[in-house]
Design an enzyme around this catalytic site. Structure first.
Site, mmCIF file in Angstrom:
data_model
loop_
_atom_site.group_PDB
_atom_site.id
_atom_site.type_symbol
_atom_site.label_atom_id
_atom_site.label_comp_id
_atom_site.label_asym_id
_atom_site.label_seq_id
_atom_site.Cartn_x
_atom_site.Cartn_y
_atom_site.Cartn_z
ATOM 1 C CB SER A 67 -0.914 0.013 1.236
ATOM 2 O OG SER A 67 -1.886 -0.982 1.122
ATOM 3 C CD GLN A 68 -0.755 6.990 -1.691
ATOM 4 O OE1 GLN A 68 -1.807 6.533 -2.123
ATOM 5 N NE2 GLN A 68 -0.478 8.276 -1.702
#
Length: 218
Positions: A67-68
């Site tokens: 994930s970011q």
């Protein structure tokens, strides 16, 4: 192929990353501190080393992503993690989110439905520094009833609906952070379980996650 050297350059890039996500509105200093101390490049192929600290998601195989960092920080902040909280994570993925929570002193029980990712994570040396981080292979929609109840539940994939079994596995007063919606964009929700078993819901920003799929994948 992964590398496990954490150089001054990597640490400097992490400080810059923390500055970026702070400017985007993350205010929980414990979350920012955990991201500062979690070497994100360890969780990715060494080919990504130079871009590991950009604030974006990257593919990790099996159709999944790491994930970011802003998204990890956002969900972690909504979760209001306290030391020794018992947290159920649905979707281990790269283990980055789980390690950020473990760095915040949570006891993390994380489920992965992809057998290849689960096996790879079990062999990954870095998470072994957190004895309170436990891995499970299973269906996220089922949760972990044997280990319930949990103080917190975090879902790191897009759920088409709120899985009722996960609500049941929360303690009264417990929080669940989950992106809900089908299609490209989901709404981040936070549920609080009430004493009578019902849940109240708060709505937050829109995000884009990979879909939460039922069952296990061998």
């Amino acid at each position: 192929m992964r590398t496990f050297e954490d150089s001054y350059r990597h640490k400097g890039l992490r400080r810059q990353l923390v500055d970026i996500i702070r400017k985007k509105g993350i205010t929980d200093e414990r979350v920012l501190e955990a991201i500062l101390h979690t070497p994100r490049h360890f969780f990715m192929d060494s080919a990504f080393d130079k871009i590991a600290y950009e604030d974006r998601a990257f593919p990790i195989g099996e159709g999944q992503t790491i994930s970011q960092p802003y998204t990890v920080a956002y969900q972690s902040q909504l979760l209001e993690v306290k030391p020794f909280d018992k947290v159920l994570e649905i979707g281990t993925g790269s283990v980055y989110q789980a390690c950020v929570l473990a760095e915040m002193k949570a006891q993390v029980y994380t489920i992965e439905r992809q057998k290849k990712l689960f096996d790879s994570n079990k062999q990954f040396p870095y998470p072994k520094k957190y004895p309170a981080l436990k891995f499970f292979y299973g269906d996220g929609y089922e949760g972990l009833p044997t280990f319930a109840p949990f103080d917190k539940v975090i879902v790191t994939a897009a759920a088409p609906f709120i899985p009722p079994k996960l609500v049941e596995q929360l303690k009264p007063g417990g929080l669940m952070v989950i992106p809900v919606g089908e299609g490209q964009v989901q709404r981040m929700l936070r549920l609080t379980r009430q004493a009578d078993g019902s849940a109240t819901t708060e709505l937050f920003d829109n995000f884009s996650f990979v879909p939460m799929v039922e069952g296990k994948n061998n």
